[in-house]
Design an enzyme around this catalytic site. Structure first.
Site, mmCIF file in Angstrom:
data_model
loop_
_atom_site.group_PDB
_atom_site.id
_atom_site.type_symbol
_atom_site.label_atom_id
_atom_site.label_comp_id
_atom_site.label_asym_id
_atom_site.label_seq_id
_atom_site.Cartn_x
_atom_site.Cartn_y
_atom_site.Cartn_z
ATOM 1 N N GLU D 60 -0.711 -0.179 -1.739
ATOM 2 C CA GLU D 60 -1.664 -0.853 -2.625
ATOM 3 C C GLU D 60 -3.096 -0.754 -2.114
ATOM 4 O O GLU D 60 -4.036 -0.625 -2.896
ATOM 5 C CB GLU D 60 -1.277 -2.318 -2.808
ATOM 6 C CG GLU D 60 -0.083 -2.533 -3.729
ATOM 7 C CD GLU D 60 1.238 -2.164 -3.096
ATOM 8 O OE1 GLU D 60 1.285 -2.002 -1.868
ATOM 9 O OE2 GLU D 60 2.231 -2.014 -3.830
ATOM 10 N N HIS D 127 7.931 -12.000 -8.004
ATOM 11 C CA HIS D 127 7.776 -11.203 -9.224
ATOM 12 C C HIS D 127 7.396 -12.086 -10.405
ATOM 13 O O HIS D 127 7.696 -11.764 -11.558
ATOM 14 C CB HIS D 127 9.061 -10.430 -9.531
ATOM 15 C CG HIS D 127 9.376 -9.357 -8.539
ATOM 16 N ND1 HIS D 127 9.874 -9.625 -7.296
ATOM 17 C CD2 HIS D 127 9.225 -8.007 -8.592
ATOM 18 C CE1 HIS D 127 10.049 -8.490 -6.629
ATOM 19 N NE2 HIS D 127 9.658 -7.504 -7.394
HETATM 20 C C1 LIG Z 1 4.190 -3.734 -1.006
HETATM 21 C C2 LIG Z 1 5.110 -3.441 -2.136
HETATM 22 N N1 LIG Z 1 4.717 -2.637 -3.141
HETATM 23 C C3 LIG Z 1 5.523 -2.357 -4.184
HETATM 24 C C4 LIG Z 1 6.782 -2.889 -4.259
HETATM 25 C C5 LIG Z 1 7.688 -2.610 -5.487
HETATM 26 N N2 LIG Z 1 8.887 -1.888 -5.055
HETATM 27 C C6 LIG Z 1 10.037 -2.521 -4.775
HETATM 28 S S1 LIG Z 1 11.209 -1.462 -4.169
HETATM 29 C C7 LIG Z 1 10.196 -0.123 -4.356
HETATM 30 C C8 LIG Z 1 10.670 1.231 -3.941
HETATM 31 C C9 LIG Z 1 11.101 1.194 -2.508
HETATM 32 O O1 LIG Z 1 11.483 2.479 -2.088
HETATM 33 P P1 LIG Z 1 12.056 2.643 -0.619
HETATM 34 O O2 LIG Z 1 11.148 1.947 0.349
HETATM 35 O O3 LIG Z 1 12.301 4.090 -0.378
HETATM 36 O O4 LIG Z 1 13.410 1.812 -0.609
HETATM 37 P P2 LIG Z 1 14.709 2.120 -1.525
HETATM 38 O O5 LIG Z 1 14.503 1.396 -2.833
HETATM 39 O O6 LIG Z 1 14.792 3.598 -1.695
HETATM 40 O O7 LIG Z 1 15.859 1.555 -0.747
HETATM 41 C C10 LIG Z 1 8.946 -0.516 -4.846
HETATM 42 C C11 LIG Z 1 7.821 0.407 -5.118
HETATM 43 C C12 LIG Z 1 7.167 -3.753 -3.204
HETATM 44 N N3 LIG Z 1 8.371 -4.347 -3.199
HETATM 45 N N4 LIG Z 1 6.319 -4.000 -2.167
#
Ligand SMILES: Cc1ncc(C[n+]2csc(CCOP(=O)(O)OP(=O)(O)O)c2C)c(N)n1
Ligand SMILES: Cc1ncc(C[n+]2csc(CCOP(=O)(O)OP(=O)(O)O)c2C)c(N)n1
Ligand SMILES: [Mg+2]
Ligand SMILES: [Mg+2]
Lengths: 381, 325, 381, 325
Positions: D60, D127
């Site tokens: 972000e 959320h």
């Molecule tokens: C700081 C932040 N930005 C955005 C999000 C929204 N978000 C939740 S899970 C996700 C994807 C996460 O991907 P990854 O870290 O690879 O974990 P995975 O879901 O693949 O286990 C996002 C963008 C968040 N939770 N925290």
């Protein structure tokens, strides 16, 4: 020492329990019994289970959303996870929060995550440092996705842990997708283990669909941390077989990829391994599966039986009114920390190659760095 | 005992708490060997040792995060932000991890976040801010902003002993400008209690931190020059607010002027206006008015900053206007 | 091509101007004519000057607090810097902010920093991406201290720049101290250039007290960025000869260290080099020094003559009331960006080794990555 | 033209601005190929191309920082936060870099930061947040929080054309729940103007975003059941606040009840109370009251969240109380 046969069967039990619990949750989701989204770790069970299995009971962990397996290994029951998702009064958070957002400071030594990715890393570094200060040889473990490794908190947390040589083990689950984002838009890296190079700590990549490989890497990292040699970053390569959450069909994932990875299913692979190595009989396998079915039936019944919280509870618990006092538990003589310490308030620059003029390039990383403090400090290795 | 400055009082309070309880540890940038940018923790490292006085990298998010983790094992970390302005860099950890921890899963976070705050020293837009309202608006935190050495020492000790996360703002303008004789004994000043700094009959000046002194000066002037008798309430703790003391004073004077150095829109004067409406509308013989800084960043150049900040003249003028009402 | 003789003398001129201006500011500071703190780049002049000298006029830069030399090379006058420190009405920020916190979007292409370390890195990545989108082959450069490299913004900014292959050059000035904090408490690294390894971009270390070495490294990085090959991290090793700011005696710095580094003074070294290589005569040197004295006298007189701003100005300028419209300047046919673009909304997974099952380990970094988008994408090198 | 949902209206507004001006670009997590977590930008990538619809890493601070840099070259970036709760992760960039840029050195930052906000959908503590007041308290920003598809489209377009940084909050509860016929023409809704949603005589309900609909429902009920005639003012823009419309309505009804979904302490009701005191104290026939969410994080479980949020009953009860006053 290598794992015993019973331990192998335990690993299998946990992975299957992880998967079958999530299967059951999926059914509850279809029945609209789950509040909000449902996340799956299908195909990633070996990582949660293999890494958490490397922890001692006294060690600490903080799960991410796909670490249901780790929560089970570390002592939470399927009912706890189910009640969280169903927002029941009986859930560990009494319905205040959902998913894997819960923990237990007293007995299981589990710290609750928050949604903001990366934030757990400095927190668990602090947990490890506190344990060290209290004279307790406890290790802290947490997980992050390859996507979460792009956050500032990941960097600040792991860098701080490295400098302080905190007893921390960070498992980076590279499941190749962050929601809809593929790895190449997340970082210009082939191996996310390379993130470790920015901190002067070991970074290793393992096959995340091989529970024994994950366990061994985690075990080594835990021992290293316990020895006082600081954090390790372990990249476990795997694949997210479902969408980001139930609502996501993940059309952006190519079919060939799904197929190839289904063939690498960690549970199937481990079953074949156990059979090939004659570590179990068909009978033992069926007993485990039967036990899981039995347990899950009970657990889910208990979860469903739990009522929703009373509305008025929403107003309670913002502040701790002496309600829940966590006391520092010392495992070292307090005299060791009693002031005055006579630490010398100056860097041991003469013993800081890192501080020598730079063309004499024999600077060193923190690991062998005496740091500052008492005259007699840790010898260089 | 000799007179102690505001800064020394905070240092003493921290020192005594660390002597009293080995669970109290500190972390921050340059707090150890250097003793802190303002020397609040000067001499702490040699005495308490490097395990308890931790010099960190430039990583506010790591500082707060690590402090949370430490608090989960029963330690009572005190995190210093070199300037409070940098609290924006750990805003997420504070508002989402720290503030919601106990509500969500019952995990208390007994930690203190402290740092030099406020303007009037020509620090410019990034070394003069008053971010307190961001946190007054965040359930789960407590917010303290003292105005005297006595309170600063008593409140830092109370903050460390509190089982909740406390943001402790230290107005850097006061650090070396005010001195006070402090008692020898181990006293604390309870959180959540305002103080009446001056009794008065015609109107109540409500303020906190450096502006309390501006209000007291204005009150003197108003008494002498206009025969207006002002009561001066020092909030001391901004969250939770001491409604009782506020309402009691209003019932006495029936007029209230809130003075804060924080910018105007969304400042605490608004919250107090809402509380007064809810609890004592009938007591108002005139509108609750406010004297605040301008709705701008804090400008650097002295004439600009003086124009930006409230001062005795502005307070006195508003008070005269309200008194006439 | 190698630098010409006049260019060598220019480099010398800028370094000396940088130093003598700061000497003059120190005197003003002692006379209490400076508002707030005064920061020094004594001994680091070769970095600011050598790196900024590698930029074209159209390129962009954002200075940090010790980059007075870069501000001069890129076109600000000593009076501008002096007026900033004296908070005068005539300063580039009209007294609203101080130190190096100013810029010029229209002509000099300089972005103002803020105090929060690291924040400039994503900002300058954005500047570079905007230039690329507008069809302008402009490069963005900024600086960070080794201490600032611990911030989350550093990580997020450089990682994003790497993924997007933004035309960015980041100079990491490792002057071995972050306020009172030595490098070994900042990171477990020997070379801070290793921070680059977390992003799959080149990281190089150079002698920061050798203006030609800095220039060459910067020049190469600028060309690389202009070619479209993405960001470079350059660690310039040096030493902070004064305290963090005027108020700081820096007693925490050992004497031997100061001494050794005084001997490596970048200006002295360059003088010896110019003499040894017969690139100047004593006469030319004296002319340069005389010119600097002359210019500084004028410049500082002008700065002192400027009044303080009128108090009422404090209330002005929070919002842009159509007051100052920056328009996008295109250097490419607008048709190239006119919708519809017919980009394919799917990853080119078949051309994404990074997305192949992980045991086939031929994954690649972003550099050779076709990314997603139009069917015909950049060829792999 | 067919009915459009709140979500579609925002999407159309973004689409039209990108069609109109090639300087408008977008960046955010999963906005391109996926079309955004809520599909607001579905179909944008193929049409506008990957140079203008940028899928970013989970960063972000980089998203906002890069947007600032783009705006310095005359682009008009629109940054999406996947959920507005993550705005805490770029709080420093927004409050220190973005908000102060023009004041400090005259560099305008024409950018829009938008994201799904608010509760009522059982999203839990991370959320469901309403962080608007953090930014209403930050000079240099503009803050918009619409309640209807028509406004959402007109305001997103106005926000993109504004030369200042605009925070555009999209209440996710409204995304698919309200539909409206929208005009074909390229209209905008100006920033800084509130709307009177319902004329009334006895008291004024002031609100914004999802709560406007709660207020309208309550107004209906009050009219029918109690013969209380409520005027309903929809703020639409929270910074700058439309004082004229507020005061005009108060002069008409002489009673005001502010309803916000944001938590109570430090919510906008306080700021409005202060403004009313300053500008129209004499007009008040009763205290300005407020109905808000509780001062807690947003709880996850449905019964808890319902208890936490304002609703028609709570608004009606407070209105009856005030009407009687
Ligand atoms: C700081 C932040 N930005 C955005 C999000 C929204 N978000 C939740 S899970 C996700 C994807 C996460 O991907 P990854 O870290 O690879 O974990 P995975 O879901 O693949 O286990 C996002 C963008 C968040 N939770 N925290
Ligand atoms: C995010 C942030 N935290 C803390 C500070 C306070 N601070 C200003 S300069 C400085 C030291 C910077 O060291 P380094 O990055 O090495 O740069 P140098 O001063 O050596 O040039 C610190 C801690 C800051 N400006 N920003
Ligand atoms: Mg992932
Ligand atoms: Mg440095």
């Amino acid at each position: 020492m290598p794992l015993s046969k019973p331990q192998h069967l335990e690993l299998y039990y946990w992975m299957q329990l992880n998967r079958k619990l999530e299967d059951a949750l999926t059914i509850l989701f279809r029945q609209n019994k789950i509040v909000g989204g449902l996340y799956s770790s299908l195909g990633q069970e070996a990582i949660s289970v293999g890494s958490a299995y490397a922890l001692e009971k006294r060690d600490w962990m903080a799960p991410m959303i796909r670490n249901v397996g780790a929560l089970l290994v570390k002592g939470f029951k399927p009912r706890d996870i189910a009640m969280q998702y169903m927002a029941k009064k009986g859930s560990p958070t009494r319905g205040k929060d959902g998913t894997s957002h819960f923990g237990d400071l007293q007995d299981r030594h589990i710290v609750s995550p928050i949604s903001m990715l990366g934030d757990l890393i400095p927190v668990m570094a602090g947990v490890g440092l506190a344990a060290r200060y209290l004279g307790r040889d406890e290790v802290a473990m947490t997980w992050i996705g390859e996507g979460g490794s792009s956050t500032g908190a990941f960097h600040e947390g792991l860098n701080f842990a490295a400098v302080q040589k905190a007893p921390l083990v960070l498992i980076l689950e590279n499941n190749q997708w962050a929601y809809s984002t593929p790895t190449y838009l997340q970082a210009g890296l082939k191996d996310f283990a390379d993130r470790a190079r920015a901190y002067g700590i070991p970074g290793v990549s393992v096959d995340g669909n091989d529970v024994l490989a994950v366990y061994e890497a985690a075990r080594a990292a835990v021992e290293r941390a316990r020895r006082g040699d600081g954090p390790t970053l372990i990249e476990a390569k795997t694949f997210r077989r479902k969408g980001h959450a139930q609502h996501d069909p993940a059309n952006y994932v190519p079919d060939w990829m799904r197929k190839e990875w289904e063939a690498k299913d960690p549970i199937l692979r481990f079953e074949n391994y156990l059979t090939a190595k004659k570590l179990w009989t068909e009978k033992e396998k069926n007993e485990i599966l039967a036990r899981i079915d039995r347990e899950l039936k009970e657990e889910l019944a208990a979860a469903e039986a739990s009522p929703l919280p009373r509305p008025e509870e929403a107003a309670l618990g913002v502040y701790c009114e002496g309600c829940h006092e966590i006391r520092a538990v010392w495992k070292r003589p307090l005299d060791e920390v009693k002031p005055p310490r006579h630490d010398v308030a100056q860097w041991f620059v003469d013993r800081q190659p890192a501080l020598r003029p730079t063309e004499s390039r024999e600077a060193v990383g923190v690991a062998d760095n005496p740091g500052h403090g008492r005259k007699k400090t840790r010898k260089k290795k | 005992m000799a007179q102690q400055t505001f800064l020394q009082a905070i240092g003493r309070g921290l020192w005594e708490e660390m002597e009293r309880d080995p669970a109290v540890v500190m972390l921050g940038e340059d707090i150890g060997v250097y003793g802190g940018a303002f020397k609040v923790t000067d001499g702490f490292l040699p005495h308490f040792g490097r395990e308890r006085v931790i010099d960190t990298p430039i990583s506010e998010t790591a500082i707060i995060g690590a402090a949370v983790g430490m608090s989960y094992l029963g330690l009572r970390p005190v995190a210093e932000l070199q300037f409070i302005d940098f609290i924006a860099c750990c805003f997420n950890q504070i508002t989402n991890f720290v503030a919601k921890s106990h509500y969500r899963w019952g995990a208390p976070v007994p930690m203190v976040i402290r740092g030099p705050s406020g303007g009037g020293v020509h620090g410019g837009p990034f070394h003069s801010q008053n971010p307190e309202m961001y946190f007054v608006h965040t359930p789960g935190l407590k917010v303290v902003y003292p105005s005297t050495p006595y309170d600063a020492k008593g409140l830092i000790k109370a903050s460390i002993r509190d089982n909740n996360p406390v943001l402790f703002f230290e107005h850097k303008f006061l650090y070396r400008r005010i001195k006070e004789e402090l008692p020898e004994d181990d006293y604390i000043v309870p959180l959540g209690k305002a103080a009446v700094r001056r009794e008065g009959r015609h109107l109540t000046l409500v303020s906190y931190a450096a502006m309390v002194h501006t209000c007291l000066e204005a009150a003197e002037q108003l008494e002498k020059e206009d025969g207006i008798s002002c009561e001066v309430v020092d909030l001391r703790t901004l969250l939770p607010l001491d409604r009782e003391t506020l309402i009691a004073s209003l019932k006495k004077t029936n007029k209230m002027l809130v003075v804060h150095e924080d910018t105007r829109t969304g400042g605490i004067a608004g919250e107090i206006a809402a509380i007064v409406m809810e609890e004592a509308f009938e007591e108002l013989d005139g509108p609750l008015l406010r004297v605040t800084s301008l709705d701008t960043p804090v400008p650097y150049s002295p004439p600009l900053e003086e124009f930006f900040l409230p001062n005795v003249e502005k307070v006195a003028a508003a008070a005269r206007h309200l008194a006439k009402y």
